[in-house]
Design a protein around this motif. Structure first.
Motif, PDB file in Angstrom:
ATOM      1  N   CYS A   1       0.755  -1.199   0.127  1.00  0.00           N
ATOM      2  CA  CYS A   1       0.151  -0.015  -0.028  1.00  0.00           C
ATOM      3  C   CYS A   1       0.941   1.288  -0.055  1.00  0.00           C
ATOM      4  N   ALA A   2       0.914   1.715  -1.136  1.00  0.00           N
ATOM      5  CA  ALA A   2       1.858   2.887  -1.235  1.00  0.00           C
ATOM      6  C   ALA A   2       1.147   4.361  -1.008  1.00  0.00           C
ATOM      7  N   SER A   3       1.425   5.088   0.007  1.00  0.00           N
ATOM      8  CA  SER A   3       0.904   6.285   0.398  1.00  0.00           C
ATOM      9  C   SER A   3       1.702   7.227   0.989  1.00  0.00           C
ATOM     10  N   SER A   4       1.341   8.539   0.829  1.00  0.00           N
ATOM     11  CA  SER A   4       2.362   9.510   1.262  1.00  0.00           C
ATOM     12  C   SER A   4       2.069   9.752   2.816  1.00  0.00           C
ATOM     13  N   VAL A   5       1.147   9.256   3.334  1.00  0.00           N
ATOM     14  CA  VAL A   5       1.245   9.143   4.901  1.00  0.00           C
ATOM     15  C   VAL A   5       1.772   8.123   5.611  1.00  0.00           C
ATOM     16  N   ALA A   6       2.307   7.247   4.886  1.00  0.00           N
ATOM     17  CA  ALA A   6       2.837   5.697   5.353  1.00  0.00           C
ATOM     18  C   ALA A   6       3.949   6.104   6.184  1.00  0.00           C
ATOM     19  N   ASP A   7       4.821   7.441   5.867  1.00  0.00           N
ATOM     20  CA  ASP A   7       5.908   7.302   6.822  1.00  0.00           C
ATOM     21  C   ASP A   7       5.606   8.669   7.873  1.00  0.00           C
ATOM     22  N   ALA A   8       4.256   8.898   8.106  1.00  0.00           N
ATOM     23  CA  ALA A   8       3.761   9.590   9.246  1.00  0.00           C
ATOM     24  C   ALA A   8       4.202   9.149  10.464  1.00  0.00           C
ATOM     25  N   GLU A   9       4.236  10.013  11.462  1.00  0.00           N
ATOM     26  CA  GLU A   9       4.762   9.609  12.916  1.00  0.00           C
ATOM     27  C   GLU A   9       3.431   9.184  13.469  1.00  0.00           C
ATOM     28  N   SER A  10       2.275   9.442  13.173  1.00  0.00           N
ATOM     29  CA  SER A  10       1.049   9.258  14.009  1.00  0.00           C
ATOM     30  C   SER A  10       0.010   8.832  12.880  1.00  0.00           C
ATOM     31  N   VAL A  11      -0.109   7.937  12.523  1.00  0.00           N
ATOM     32  CA  VAL A  11      -1.226   7.456  11.669  1.00  0.00           C
ATOM     33  C   VAL A  11      -1.712   6.118  11.814  1.00  0.00           C
TER      34      VAL A  11
ATOM     35  N   THR B   1       1.403 -10.783   8.318  1.00  0.00           N
ATOM     36  CA  THR B   1       2.097  -9.858   8.915  1.00  0.00           C
ATOM     37  C   THR B   1       2.044  -8.575   8.505  1.00  0.00           C
ATOM     38  N   ILE B   2       1.882  -7.480   9.343  1.00  0.00           N
ATOM     39  CA  ILE B   2       1.790  -5.919   8.626  1.00  0.00           C
ATOM     40  C   ILE B   2       2.853  -5.430   9.220  1.00  0.00           C
ATOM     41  N   SER B   3       3.461  -4.563   8.095  1.00  0.00           N
ATOM     42  CA  SER B   3       4.672  -3.718   8.526  1.00  0.00           C
ATOM     43  C   SER B   3       4.722  -2.625   7.622  1.00  0.00           C
ATOM     44  N   ARG B   4       5.700  -1.794   8.020  1.00  0.00           N
ATOM     45  CA  ARG B   4       5.673  -0.509   7.037  1.00  0.00           C
ATOM     46  C   ARG B   4       7.315  -0.113   6.831  1.00  0.00           C
ATOM     47  N   ASP B   5       7.389   0.499   5.612  1.00  0.00           N
ATOM     48  CA  ASP B   5       8.645   0.778   5.180  1.00  0.00           C
ATOM     49  C   ASP B   5       8.685   2.574   5.142  1.00  0.00           C
ATOM     50  N   THR B   6       9.258   3.255   6.069  1.00  0.00           N
ATOM     51  CA  THR B   6       9.064   4.710   5.826  1.00  0.00           C
ATOM     52  C   THR B   6       9.838   5.076   4.544  1.00  0.00           C
ATOM     53  N   ALA B   7      10.965   4.605   4.382  1.00  0.00           N
ATOM     54  CA  ALA B   7      11.766   5.039   3.294  1.00  0.00           C
ATOM     55  C   ALA B   7      10.819   5.055   1.767  1.00  0.00           C
ATOM     56  N   GLU B   8      10.232   3.776   1.724  1.00  0.00           N
ATOM     57  CA  GLU B   8       9.455   3.655   0.601  1.00  0.00           C
ATOM     58  C   GLU B   8       7.869   4.302   0.866  1.00  0.00           C
ATOM     59  N   ASN B   9       7.529   4.707   1.769  1.00  0.00           N
ATOM     60  CA  ASN B   9       6.109   5.338   2.165  1.00  0.00           C
ATOM     61  C   ASN B   9       5.138   4.251   1.803  1.00  0.00           C
ATOM     62  N   THR B  10       5.459   3.045   2.352  1.00  0.00           N
ATOM     63  CA  THR B  10       4.646   1.859   2.184  1.00  0.00           C
ATOM     64  C   THR B  10       4.279   0.997   3.328  1.00  0.00           C
ATOM     65  N   VAL B  11       3.122   0.496   3.207  1.00  0.00           N
ATOM     66  CA  VAL B  11       2.685  -0.288   4.215  1.00  0.00           C
ATOM     67  C   VAL B  11       2.582  -1.764   3.471  1.00  0.00           C
ATOM     68  N   TYR B  12       3.063  -2.808   4.149  1.00  0.00           N
ATOM     69  CA  TYR B  12       2.904  -4.353   3.671  1.00  0.00           C
ATOM     70  C   TYR B  12       1.927  -5.133   4.359  1.00  0.00           C
ATOM     71  N   LEU B  13       1.412  -6.134   3.620  1.00  0.00           N
ATOM     72  CA  LEU B  13       0.875  -7.048   4.241  1.00  0.00           C
ATOM     73  C   LEU B  13       1.242  -8.525   3.803  1.00  0.00           C
ATOM     74  N   GLN B  14       2.128  -9.227   4.572  1.00  0.00           N
ATOM     75  CA  GLN B  14       2.809 -10.363   4.178  1.00  0.00           C
ATOM     76  C   GLN B  14       1.788 -11.559   4.588  1.00  0.00           C
ATOM     77  N   MET B  15       1.481 -12.159   3.587  1.00  0.00           N
ATOM     78  CA  MET B  15       0.444 -13.232   3.732  1.00  0.00           C
ATOM     79  C   MET B  15       1.189 -14.660   3.470  1.00  0.00           C
ATOM     80  N   ASP B  16       1.179 -15.513   4.463  1.00  0.00           N
ATOM     81  CA  ASP B  16       1.733 -16.666   4.291  1.00  0.00           C
ATOM     82  C   ASP B  16       0.738 -18.011   4.683  1.00  0.00           C
TER      83      ASP B  16
END
Length: 127
Positions: free
Chosen positions: A22-32, A69-84
Motif C-alpha cells: 500500500c503506497a501512500s504519502s502518509v505511510a511515513d507519518a509519525e502518528s497514523v 504480518t503487517i509492517s511499514r517501510d518509511t523510506a518507501e512510504n509503503t505499508v505491507y501485508l505479508q500473507m503466508d
C-alpha cells in the motif's frame, strides 16, 4: 489529498504466499493508523490487520493471526501485508485504509473510523 494505492494481489495455490503493498504519502507519518481490510461479495468488509505508526503497535484478526504480518517501510512510504500459509477462505478483495486517529485492536471492526481507502486488489487462493 491522501491517496492509497494497493498492489501485489494475484492468484496463488493454498499454502502459498503473497505480499500486498500500500503506497501512500502518509505511510511515513509519525502518528497514523493504517489497516488492511478484505471483502467478499455479499459480505461486510472485515478488518485483517492494523498498525499505528506512533507506537508501532499492531493488531490482527484471529483468522489471520500467525499467518499474516503487517509492517511499514518509511523510506518507501509503503505499508505491507505479508500473507503466508494462504487458505481458500482468504480469497477476497483486499483494501488498504488510513486514519489519523489512534487505533487499537478494536479498530479491526471499525470500518467507519477509517477516512481514506485504496481501490482494492484481488487475492484468489485456489484449493
Amino acid at each position: 489529498q491522501v491517496q492509497l494505492v494497493e498492489s501485489g494481489g494475484g492468484s496463488v495455490q493454498a499454502g502459498g504466499s503473497l505480499r500486498l503493498s500500500c503506497a501512500s504519502s502518509v505511510a511515513d507519518a509519525e502518528s497514523v493508523c493504517m489497516g488492511w481490510f478484505r471483502q467478499v461479495p455479499g459480505k461486510e468488509r472485515e478488518g485483517i490487520a492494523t498498525i499505528y505508526t506512533g507506537f508501532s503497535n499492531t493488531a490482527y484478526d484471529d483468522s489471520v493471526k500467525g499467518r499474516f504480518t503487517i509492517s511499514r517501510d518509511t523510506a518507501e512510504n509503503t505499508v505491507y501485508l505479508q500473507m503466508d500459509s494462504l487458505m481458500f477462505e482468504d480469497t477476497a478483495i483486499y483494501y488498504c485504509a488510513a486514519t489519523w486517529r489512534y487505533c487499537t485492536g478494536g479498530y479491526l471492526s471499525a470500518v467507519e473510523k477509517f477516512d481514506y481507502w485504496g481501490q482494492g486488489t484481488q487475492v484468489t487462493v485456489s484449493s
